[in-house]
Design an enzyme around this catalytic site. Structure first.
Site, PDB file in Angstrom:
ATOM      1  N   HIS A 141       0.909  -1.373   0.268  1.00  0.00           N
ATOM      2  CA  HIS A 141      -0.038  -0.059   0.341  1.00  0.00           C
ATOM      3  C   HIS A 141       0.627   1.203   0.126  1.00  0.00           C
ATOM      4  O   HIS A 141       0.200   2.481  -0.500  1.00  0.00           O
ATOM      5  CB  HIS A 141      -1.308  -0.006   1.237  1.00  0.00           C
ATOM      6  CG  HIS A 141      -1.820   0.730   0.934  1.00  0.00           C
ATOM      7  ND1 HIS A 141      -2.236   1.702   0.364  1.00  0.00           N
ATOM      8  CD2 HIS A 141      -3.157   0.591   1.290  1.00  0.00           C
ATOM      9  CE1 HIS A 141      -3.625   1.659   0.722  1.00  0.00           C
ATOM     10  NE2 HIS A 141      -4.241   1.185   1.083  1.00  0.00           N
ATOM     11  N   ASP A 385     -10.792  -7.827 -17.509  1.00  0.00           N
ATOM     12  CA  ASP A 385     -11.207  -8.833 -18.866  1.00  0.00           C
ATOM     13  C   ASP A 385      -9.370  -9.414 -18.786  1.00  0.00           C
ATOM     14  O   ASP A 385      -9.073  -8.560 -19.654  1.00  0.00           O
ATOM     15  CB  ASP A 385     -12.135  -7.935 -19.474  1.00  0.00           C
ATOM     16  CG  ASP A 385     -12.461  -9.748 -20.208  1.00  0.00           C
ATOM     17  OD1 ASP A 385     -11.652 -10.729 -20.120  1.00  0.00           O
ATOM     18  OD2 ASP A 385     -12.824  -8.892 -21.834  1.00  0.00           O
TER      19      ASP A 385
END
Length: 463
Positions: A141, A385
């Site tokens: 992070h 995708d």
């Protein structure tokens, strides 16, 4: 049971810059731990009778190698990609709430080793017996926030499909544009987001609350339910005629969650509570950060401290106003002042919260009687995708501590949302009941409030 079949080190397929990349104060506030995220892909039995997806490990590694050319900060240390298999079916993991079973899908980091040995990116690709696939990432992070991580994942997916990246899809890596003033200026605001939150009345040990048993859940809320909450929040008398805008769906939903948490926790009317919110400031700054800024542009803000009695006796608009006040505080000037505040501190660690480690928190603001609400509603998760269609579900691989929640988009793209929440086990059932029941309770002059048709519903996946 998850079986690791192979572990590979993936490096950029072309040379990348080798200079030191300086971190902004916003990066330094982020946890040193890794943000776990799971992308679930269901096999399409209609077009593939074998039940298997056209999955190629070599394609995944080659496209990741190409993506790291552009997202080279993630390649600053060794990065691993794990190939795993399980005899389980997707449906056996239910709604993919971040339980221990889902956590097994996420690559593990040994935080007992020196920090300089931690990889910045790990990926685990798990194939299920039913033909489905889970891509789980663990990204430091400190390197990037949710917006940056989403951009990286979607770029990797695009390359895996065989497409190229346009110039306007390239990440921007100069973090010096989000640094404190030189010479340093004193903070111009009272930064309450860095102060300690209220504790339970009569409790002086927040760690004791952290040790209580907790559980996680996913709650689904329809577009119509959200619109109903927004309408409630904006009803008189808390719709100030001088307000520049009505309450947003986030403000209405977060305030509803706050009230439900207070009601389920059953504190007395004088119990103080506040909500912590992560605000993304890319477009709040003047000028806005460049398109594709890859780093952390997230700052925490908190509501003013309220008492249970006011939150529960007053209309939803009262709590929504506190949420709105907290989010609108994050202007360019306030954000720049926060950067200067961080730089002025001798030690930043007390301001940082390592909430990606189960059951651990440096700062006790993820604990009863408070709430933390993160919004992922604008994240383009379902654009990932890889050649198998959009994900069936995307969500956190871990919620580590009481009071932590995320509001997320749903895969249906119909205006509905999904909430991931961890709460102390003794309060979870009550929270679910109030969460749905209160949406249907209306003040009526003709008689008692109508009853809901159902108390709660859960998102389920089938394979």
């Amino acid at each position: 049971m998850i079986t690791i079949k192979s572990a590979s080190i993936v490096v950029p397929s072309e040379p990348t810059p080798s200079s030191i990349l300086w971190l902004s104060e916003a990066d330094q506030l982020r946890p040193w731990t890794h943000a776990p995220l799971v992308f679930v892909y269901k096999s399409n039995h209609d077009t593939n009778h074998s039940g298997s997806m056209p999955f190629s490990m070599e394609t995944m590694k080659a496209s990741l190698s190409r993506a790291l050319i552009h997202y080279y900060p993630l390649a600053g240390r060794l990065r691993w990609i794990l190939e795993a298999y399980t005899d389980a079916k997707l449906e056996e993991l239910g709604d993919f709430a971040p339980t221990e079973a889902v956590q097994d899908l996420v690559p593990k980091i040994d935080y007992s080793t020196p920090v300089e040995k931690w990889p910045l990116l790990l990926v685990q690709l798990t194939r299920f017996r039913c033909g489905g696939v889970c891509i789980a990432t663990a990204i430091s992070h400190t390197v990037a926030d949710g917006e940056g991580i989403t951009s990286f994942i979607n770029s990797w997916a695009k390359l895996a499909r065989g497409d190229g990246l346009r110039d306007d899809e390239m990440p921007f890596h100069d973090r010096t544009i989000l640094r404190s003033h030189v010479p340093l200026r004193p903070p111009r605001f009272d930064h309450i987001e860095f102060t300690k939150p209220p504790l339970i009345i009569g409790c002086s040990d927040a760690k004791a609350e952290q040790r209580k048993e907790t559980t996680v859940t996913l709650l689904r809320i329809t577009k119509e339910q959200i619109e109903g909450l927004v309408k409630q929040a904006n009803e008189f008398p808390y719709q100030n005629i001088l307000m520049k805008r009505p309450y947003t769906r986030f403000e209405a939903l977060a305030s509803h969650m706050w009230r439900c948490a207070c009601k389920s926790r059953r504190g007395n009317d004088h119990q103080p509570s506040r909500v912590r919110i992560a605000v993304e400031v890319r477009n709040r700054l003047k000028p806005p950060l460049p398109r594709g800024y890859f780093g952390n542009a997230i700052f925490g803000t908190v509501t003013s401290t309220c008492v249970y009695g006011d939150l529960l006796s007053k209309p939803l608009g009262y709590a929504a106003g506190k949420i709105k006040e907290a989010t609108e505080r994050m202007t360019d000037e306030y954000t720049r002042s926060a950067l200067d505040f961080v730089t002025s501190q001798e030690e930043v660690s007390p301001l940082r919260n390592s909430f990606h480690i189960r059951g651990y928190s440096d700062a006790p603001f993820l604990v009863n009687p408070n709430l933390v609400v993160g919004s992922w509603t604008n994240m383009q998760f379902y654009a990932a995708d890889f050649g198998w269609g959009k994900p069936t579900y995307v969500g956190p691989g871990l919620l580590n501590i009481d009071g932590k929640s995320f509001i997320m988009p749903s895969p249906e793209d119909d205006g509905s949302l999904i909430i991931a929440l961890r709460l102390q086990t003794e309060y979870m059932d009550s929270f679910k009941k109030y969460f749905y029941q209160e949406m249907f309770l209306k003040k009526s002059f003709a008689g008692p409030s109508c009853k809901p048709k159902h108390f709660y519903c859960l998102l389920r996946l089938t394979c």
